[in-house]
Each structure stands twice: as structure tokens, then as C-alpha cells.
Design a protein around this motif. Structure first.
Motif, PDB file in Angstrom:
ATOM      1  N   ASN A 271      22.331 123.586  -6.994  1.00  0.00           N
ATOM      2  CA  ASN A 271      22.832 122.223  -6.846  1.00  0.00           C
ATOM      3  C   ASN A 271      24.324 122.303  -6.568  1.00  0.00           C
ATOM      4  O   ASN A 271      25.097 122.772  -7.404  1.00  0.00           O
ATOM      5  CB  ASN A 271      22.561 121.423  -8.121  1.00  0.00           C
ATOM      6  CG  ASN A 271      23.024 119.984  -8.022  1.00  0.00           C
ATOM      7  OD1 ASN A 271      23.584 119.568  -7.005  1.00  0.00           O
ATOM      8  ND2 ASN A 271      22.815 119.217  -9.073  1.00  0.00           N
ATOM      9  N   GLY A 272      24.738 121.839  -5.412  1.00  0.00           N
ATOM     10  CA  GLY A 272      26.139 121.927  -5.033  1.00  0.00           C
ATOM     11  C   GLY A 272      27.062 121.031  -5.822  1.00  0.00           C
ATOM     12  O   GLY A 272      28.282 121.147  -5.719  1.00  0.00           O
ATOM     13  N   ASN A 273      26.493 120.123  -6.638  1.00  0.00           N
ATOM     14  CA  ASN A 273      27.320 119.177  -7.392  1.00  0.00           C
ATOM     15  C   ASN A 273      27.549 119.590  -8.842  1.00  0.00           C
ATOM     16  O   ASN A 273      28.038 118.793  -9.642  1.00  0.00           O
ATOM     17  CB  ASN A 273      26.673 117.788  -7.366  1.00  0.00           C
ATOM     18  CG  ASN A 273      26.588 117.219  -5.962  1.00  0.00           C
ATOM     19  OD1 ASN A 273      27.508 117.393  -5.168  1.00  0.00           O
ATOM     20  ND2 ASN A 273      25.484 116.558  -5.653  1.00  0.00           N
ATOM     21  N   GLU A 274      27.186 120.809  -9.193  1.00  0.00           N
ATOM     22  CA  GLU A 274      27.352 121.246 -10.576  1.00  0.00           C
ATOM     23  C   GLU A 274      28.833 121.393 -10.932  1.00  0.00           C
ATOM     24  O   GLU A 274      29.678 121.650 -10.075  1.00  0.00           O
ATOM     25  CB  GLU A 274      26.653 122.588 -10.805  1.00  0.00           C
ATOM     26  CG  GLU A 274      25.152 122.570 -10.619  1.00  0.00           C
ATOM     27  CD  GLU A 274      24.413 121.822 -11.710  1.00  0.00           C
ATOM     28  OE1 GLU A 274      25.055 121.388 -12.691  1.00  0.00           O
ATOM     29  OE2 GLU A 274      23.188 121.662 -11.576  1.00  0.00           O
ATOM     30  N   THR A 275      29.123 121.232 -12.217  1.00  0.00           N
ATOM     31  CA  THR A 275      30.442 121.535 -12.764  1.00  0.00           C
ATOM     32  C   THR A 275      30.271 122.630 -13.806  1.00  0.00           C
ATOM     33  O   THR A 275      29.147 122.951 -14.206  1.00  0.00           O
ATOM     34  CB  THR A 275      31.074 120.300 -13.425  1.00  0.00           C
ATOM     35  OG1 THR A 275      30.299 119.949 -14.593  1.00  0.00           O
ATOM     36  CG2 THR A 275      31.112 119.114 -12.468  1.00  0.00           C
ATOM     37  N   ALA A 276      31.381 123.185 -14.255  1.00  0.00           N
ATOM     38  CA  ALA A 276      31.290 124.209 -15.299  1.00  0.00           C
ATOM     39  C   ALA A 276      30.615 123.639 -16.542  1.00  0.00           C
ATOM     40  O   ALA A 276      29.803 124.306 -17.193  1.00  0.00           O
ATOM     41  CB  ALA A 276      32.685 124.736 -15.636  1.00  0.00           C
ATOM     42  N   ALA A 277      30.928 122.386 -16.874  1.00  0.00           N
ATOM     43  CA  ALA A 277      30.359 121.759 -18.073  1.00  0.00           C
ATOM     44  C   ALA A 277      28.858 121.529 -17.933  1.00  0.00           C
ATOM     45  O   ALA A 277      28.095 121.769 -18.876  1.00  0.00           O
ATOM     46  CB  ALA A 277      31.070 120.441 -18.357  1.00  0.00           C
ATOM     47  N   THR A 278      28.400 121.062 -16.757  1.00  0.00           N
ATOM     48  CA  THR A 278      26.964 120.803 -16.601  1.00  0.00           C
ATOM     49  C   THR A 278      26.168 122.105 -16.577  1.00  0.00           C
ATOM     50  O   THR A 278      25.066 122.174 -17.117  1.00  0.00           O
ATOM     51  CB  THR A 278      26.671 119.997 -15.323  1.00  0.00           C
ATOM     52  OG1 THR A 278      27.103 120.735 -14.164  1.00  0.00           O
ATOM     53  CG2 THR A 278      27.375 118.654 -15.355  1.00  0.00           C
ATOM     54  N   ILE A 279      26.732 123.148 -15.970  1.00  0.00           N
ATOM     55  CA  ILE A 279      26.041 124.441 -15.978  1.00  0.00           C
ATOM     56  C   ILE A 279      25.942 124.969 -17.405  1.00  0.00           C
ATOM     57  O   ILE A 279      24.898 125.482 -17.827  1.00  0.00           O
ATOM     58  CB  ILE A 279      26.766 125.455 -15.075  1.00  0.00           C
ATOM     59  CG1 ILE A 279      26.625 125.044 -13.602  1.00  0.00           C
ATOM     60  CG2 ILE A 279      26.206 126.863 -15.277  1.00  0.00           C
ATOM     61  CD1 ILE A 279      27.407 125.916 -12.648  1.00  0.00           C
ATOM     62  N   ALA A 280      27.031 124.834 -18.167  1.00  0.00           N
ATOM     63  CA  ALA A 280      27.018 125.290 -19.559  1.00  0.00           C
ATOM     64  C   ALA A 280      25.961 124.536 -20.359  1.00  0.00           C
ATOM     65  O   ALA A 280      25.218 125.131 -21.154  1.00  0.00           O
ATOM     66  CB  ALA A 280      28.397 125.106 -20.185  1.00  0.00           C
ATOM     67  N   GLY A 281      25.874 123.217 -20.151  1.00  0.00           N
ATOM     68  CA  GLY A 281      24.880 122.430 -20.867  1.00  0.00           C
ATOM     69  C   GLY A 281      23.464 122.835 -20.512  1.00  0.00           C
ATOM     70  O   GLY A 281      22.602 122.975 -21.389  1.00  0.00           O
ATOM     71  N   LYS A 282      23.194 123.046 -19.232  1.00  0.00           N
ATOM     72  CA  LYS A 282      21.853 123.447 -18.805  1.00  0.00           C
ATOM     73  C   LYS A 282      21.529 124.860 -19.277  1.00  0.00           C
ATOM     74  O   LYS A 282      20.374 125.169 -19.591  1.00  0.00           O
ATOM     75  CB  LYS A 282      21.747 123.330 -17.282  1.00  0.00           C
ATOM     76  CG  LYS A 282      21.774 121.877 -16.813  1.00  0.00           C
ATOM     77  CD  LYS A 282      21.850 121.741 -15.299  1.00  0.00           C
ATOM     78  CE  LYS A 282      21.920 120.266 -14.909  1.00  0.00           C
ATOM     79  NZ  LYS A 282      22.048 120.065 -13.453  1.00  0.00           N
ATOM     80  N   ALA A 283      22.546 125.718 -19.335  1.00  0.00           N
ATOM     81  CA  ALA A 283      22.321 127.076 -19.844  1.00  0.00           C
ATOM     82  C   ALA A 283      21.915 127.036 -21.314  1.00  0.00           C
ATOM     83  O   ALA A 283      21.046 127.800 -21.752  1.00  0.00           O
ATOM     84  CB  ALA A 283      23.577 127.923 -19.659  1.00  0.00           C
ATOM     85  N   ARG A 284      22.538 126.140 -22.094  1.00  0.00           N
ATOM     86  CA  ARG A 284      22.159 126.009 -23.510  1.00  0.00           C
ATOM     87  C   ARG A 284      20.703 125.569 -23.633  1.00  0.00           C
ATOM     88  O   ARG A 284      19.942 126.092 -24.455  1.00  0.00           O
ATOM     89  CB  ARG A 284      23.071 124.995 -24.206  1.00  0.00           C
ATOM     90  CG  ARG A 284      24.512 125.443 -24.358  1.00  0.00           C
ATOM     91  CD  ARG A 284      25.327 124.447 -25.173  1.00  0.00           C
ATOM     92  NE  ARG A 284      26.720 124.850 -25.242  1.00  0.00           N
ATOM     93  CZ  ARG A 284      27.677 124.380 -24.453  1.00  0.00           C
ATOM     94  NH1 ARG A 284      27.384 123.460 -23.528  1.00  0.00           N
ATOM     95  NH2 ARG A 284      28.918 124.807 -24.573  1.00  0.00           N
TER      96      ARG A 284
END
Length: 445
Positions: A296-309
Motif C-alpha cells: 500500500n503506497g499510502n502507509e506511514t511508519a505508524a500504520t505499518i507499526a500498528g499492523k505489524a503488532r
């Protein structure tokens, strides 16, 4: 005397039953808050509770699922939580689900239930620590036994203990090596490339790796090769790519592992027999591989971190690849180098928090047409990126003409906290990067 002791024991049992019942009621009310009032759950429950505050196994799992969903930015819905719970274990009885839903009293009582659960958990923690203290007094000195008691109870009082004695750290190191001998399994994860494992020791939990190169060198190709090889060994991997779509990454893996060349996928040069073969290949070779793509080209560091959790809780991911750092959208009102530093630190903190390895791909600032080897001075806009990393790899391929490069790749280990810096060469067999044969004297350090 016997009757008196029996009476005392009965009173203690009655007190414990009341305490257990109070705890169950608190747990139900908190879970119900998540089902019915997500805003209150986020503001009054999540900051003060952990899954281990809950005694009931179902409540514990439900809280962990809800916390992961909140971290990933996923709206809390009772049905979604129960579906996820069913995937992980089994559902509680219908009566228990109804009791949970009916336990929500009013917004004003949420804080009371949270505080009560924390107090009950604290009481149990201190009681267990006291019991351990009595046992330790006969095995060690009084000072050491009391120190262990303080360490065990400080966490119960809400104090975060961030330091550890040298002796305890050394014992932990010894236990890690003992477990390695006992299980025959290394604490690190192999990259699937022997030279890279030799140079770095493999991927360790809590590590942040930087995989850096200028454009057109093949960062994504190299990283996805490592990611798939790790997943093929049984270790779950999440590959987040903001430059390619999921099916494009999948086509690359199909081309790498079958006799079909990339141009066939690019131009759809297949007949039905070949497509059926590919479907069968996917069923046999990919279905059992725990390799997950987030494109997803619209990811941010925070959203990736949340999805990783969330995916750590759901799939137990061990390694996260992020491709790549400079794809994040920057705030034009703030200095870019500071934002790069913040994004990098987000992933370093995430690696430590989840006990996973994070491989962060980054673009190097090297002029087009330049054929020189990269250095740490080429990190775009911010050398602080390099400072956060445990391992920093620079990739280089010799240019034969503009935008065309030799197949062989030089991997420069610019930083390794566990081993020394140096470099080694990898050959390309037409599908993947491999160690040269023989592999002797490949390392230059």
C-alpha cells in the motif's frame, strides 16, 4: 485447635472466592467496554492494562486481540474479535459472551474496574514474590533474595525496571547459549545466504537492519529473496512494499522459482496449460509458506507499526521488511532529516517491543552515472539513520553502461554490532543471489 485452623482456612477460601469473583466481574466489564465503547477502551483501559492482568484465558486472549486491533487502527467490533478468537483457539460459551456484554454498567465505572483489576493483579504478584522470597532465603544470601523480591514487585507497583545487573545479563546470555545447544536451534534467523550469515550472525530479535543502495541496484529483489527464504524455513515474515503491488511481488517469486521468465509475466504470454501448472505450483510450494505481503503506497511508519503488532499477534511474524524509508510522505513544514530519524527510530523501537528483526530498505544519495562504491556518507539527508541500526548493509554492482549493471553484487557490511565490518561478493545465477564457489577468501575485512 484443629477446629480453629479449619475455621481460619474456610475464611481464607471465602475471601479468595470473593476476590476471584470480583476479578471476573472486572475483566468482563473491561472487555464489554471494548465491545460497546471503543473510545473509552482506548483512553481508560489500554494505557493501564496488559493481557497478563487478566486471569481468565478467554478474557486474556480477547484483550490481546483488541489491543492489537487498536494498535493497527482497526475498529473494534465484537464479531470481529470473536472471529479472531475462534481462529486462535475456541469461543467461550454463549452464556459467558452474554455475561460479558451485560457487564457494561456506565462510562463512569470503567475507571473503577480498571483500577480494581490492577490492584488485584498487584496483590497476586506481591504474594507470589513473597512466596518465592521464602524459598530463595534458603538458597542464597538475604541481600540477593530481597533484591529479587524488589525486582519482582516493582513492576507490580507500576515502576518500569529498565536496568539489569551485569551478573543477571551474563546469566541470560548463558541460558541463550544453553537453549541453543539443547534445542539445536540458533537464537538468530538465517538469511539463507551463508556469506551474509557469516558476516552478521544472522537476524536477531530486536535488531534493526538497514539495506541500502542507489536506484536500480536491486534492493527489493535482494530483500524479497531473503524474505522468502526465511519464510520457507518456517519463520513468519511480513514484507511491506510501497513501490510494487502484491501480485507483482508474487510474479517475481514465481519467476524466480519456475522456468518462466519475467517477460512472460509482464506480457501475459501464457496458455491455459501453463497457468494450470502455475496454480498447482502455488498450491504445493506457496500455501505452506508463512510469507505475508502488505502493499500500500499510502502507509506511514505508524500504520505499518500498528499492523505489524496485529500480525505479530495473529501470525507470530519474526521478521518485518519495509521497502523503503524514503517512500513515506513527509510533512513539508518540518525538516526532512528529523522525520527520517523519527521513522527509523519507530522501527527500531518496534523491533525491541515485538522481539522481531526489522529490515529497513533505504535509498542512497549517489549521483546518476556514478560508479563508485557507496559509503556511509551517502545516507540521504540524515546520518542518524545509520546510528539507529544494528547492522548496515550497502549494496553495489559495477555499471557497464548507463542504467545497466553487472550481475555480481558486492555487499558491504558498513556496521555490525556483533561482528566486524567488511565486504563480500555474491554471484547471480539468473534467478537469485548465491555464494561464489568456492566460498573461501570471499570476506574482506
Amino acid at each position: 485447635m484443629i477446629a480453629q485452623g479449619s475455621s481460619t482456612g474456610s475464611k481464607e477460601l471465602a475471601v479468595q472466592r470473593d476476590l476471584d469473583q470480583a476479578r471476573v466481574e472486572c475483566e468482563r466489564a473491561i472487555i464489554a467496554t471494548g465491545f460497546l465503547r471503543e473510545d473509552l477502551f482506548r483512553s481508560e483501559c489500554l494505557p493501564f492494562l496488559r493481557a497478563d492482568h487478566f486471569a481468565d484465558p478467554y478474557h486474556q486472549k480477547m484483550f490481546a486481540i483488541m489491543a492489537a486491533m487498536c494498535g493497527a487502527g482497526i475498529p473494534l467490533k465484537a464479531n470481529a474479535v470473536l472471529v479472531e478468537l475462534k481462529l486462535q483457539s475456541e469461543l467461550p460459551s454463549q452464556d459467558e459472551i452474554e455475561r460479558i456484554v451485560n457487564s457494561f454498567a456506565s462510562p463512569g465505572t470503567v475507571g473503577y474496574f480498571v483500577e480494581s483489576l490492577v490492584k488485584i493483579h498487584r496483590r497476586e504478584t506481591i504474594a507470589m514474590a513473597a512466596e518465592a522470597l521464602l524459598g530463595n532465603l534458603s538458597k542464597m544470601g538475604t541481600d540477593e533474595a530481597l533484591q529479587r523480591f524488589r525486582l519482582a514487585t516493582e513492576h507490580a507497583e507500576g515502576v518500569s525496571v529498565k536496568c539489569v545487573s551485569l551478573a543477571d545479563a551474563a546469566r541470560t546470555a548463558i541460558e541463550i547459549h544453553r537453549e541453543k545447544i539443547r534445542s539445536g536451534k540458533s537464537p538468530s534467523i538465517s538469511t539463507g545466504i551463508a556469506s551474509l550469515d557469516d558476516a552478521t550472525g544472522g537476524l536477531f530479535p530486536g535488531q534493526l537492519w538497514l539495506l541500502s543502495a542507489k536506484s536500480f541496484i536491486g534492493k527489493t529483489y535482494f530483500a524479497s529473496q531473503i524474505g522468502f527464504q526465511i519464510a520457507s524455513s518456517g519463520e513468519p515474515v511480513l514484507f511491506c512494499c510501497m513501490e510494487m503491488r502484491g501480485h507483482e511481488l508474487a510474479e517475481r517469486e514465481l519467476s524466480r522459482r519456475t522456468n518462466f521468465i519475467p517477460v512472460q509475466f509482464a506480457s501475459s504470454e501464457f496458455d491455459e496449460t501453463e497457468l494450470s501448472y502455475l496454480e498447482n505450483f502455488v498450491s504445493k510450494k506457496f500455501d505452506s509458506v508463512p510469507y505475508y505481503l502488505l502493499c500500500n503506497g499510502n502507509e506511514t511508519a505508524a500504520t505499518i507499526a500498528g499492523k505489524a503488532r496485529y500480525l505479530k499477534a495473529k501470525h507470530g511474524i519474526k521478521v518485518l521488511f519495509v521497502d523503503h524509508l524514503q517512500r513515506f510522505t513527509a510533512d513539508p513544514k518540518r525538516e526532512y532529516r528529523f522525520q527520517l530519524k523519527e521513522w527509523t527510530k519507530t522501527f527500531k523501537d518496534l523491533a525491541v517491543e515485538l522481539g522481531i528483526a526489522v529490515v529497513l530498505l533505504t535509498q542512497l544519495k549517489i549521483a546518476d552515472g556514478s560508479n563508485r562504491e557507496p559509503t556511509t556518507g551517502d545516507y540521504a539527508e540524515s546520518k542518524q539513520i545509520f546510528e539507529e541500526a544494528d547492522v548496515a548493509l550497502l549494496l553495489h554492482r559495477n555499471m557497464v553502461e548507463k542504467d545497466k549493471y553487472e550481475d555480481a553484487m558486492k555487499v558491504i557490511v558498513a556496521k555490525s554490532r556483533k561482528l566486524s565490518a567488511g565486504s563480500f561478493m555474491l554471484e547471480f545465477d539468473g534467478r537469485k543471489y548465491i555464494d561464489p564457489q568456492p566460498r573461501l577468501a570471499n570476506w574482506e575485512g
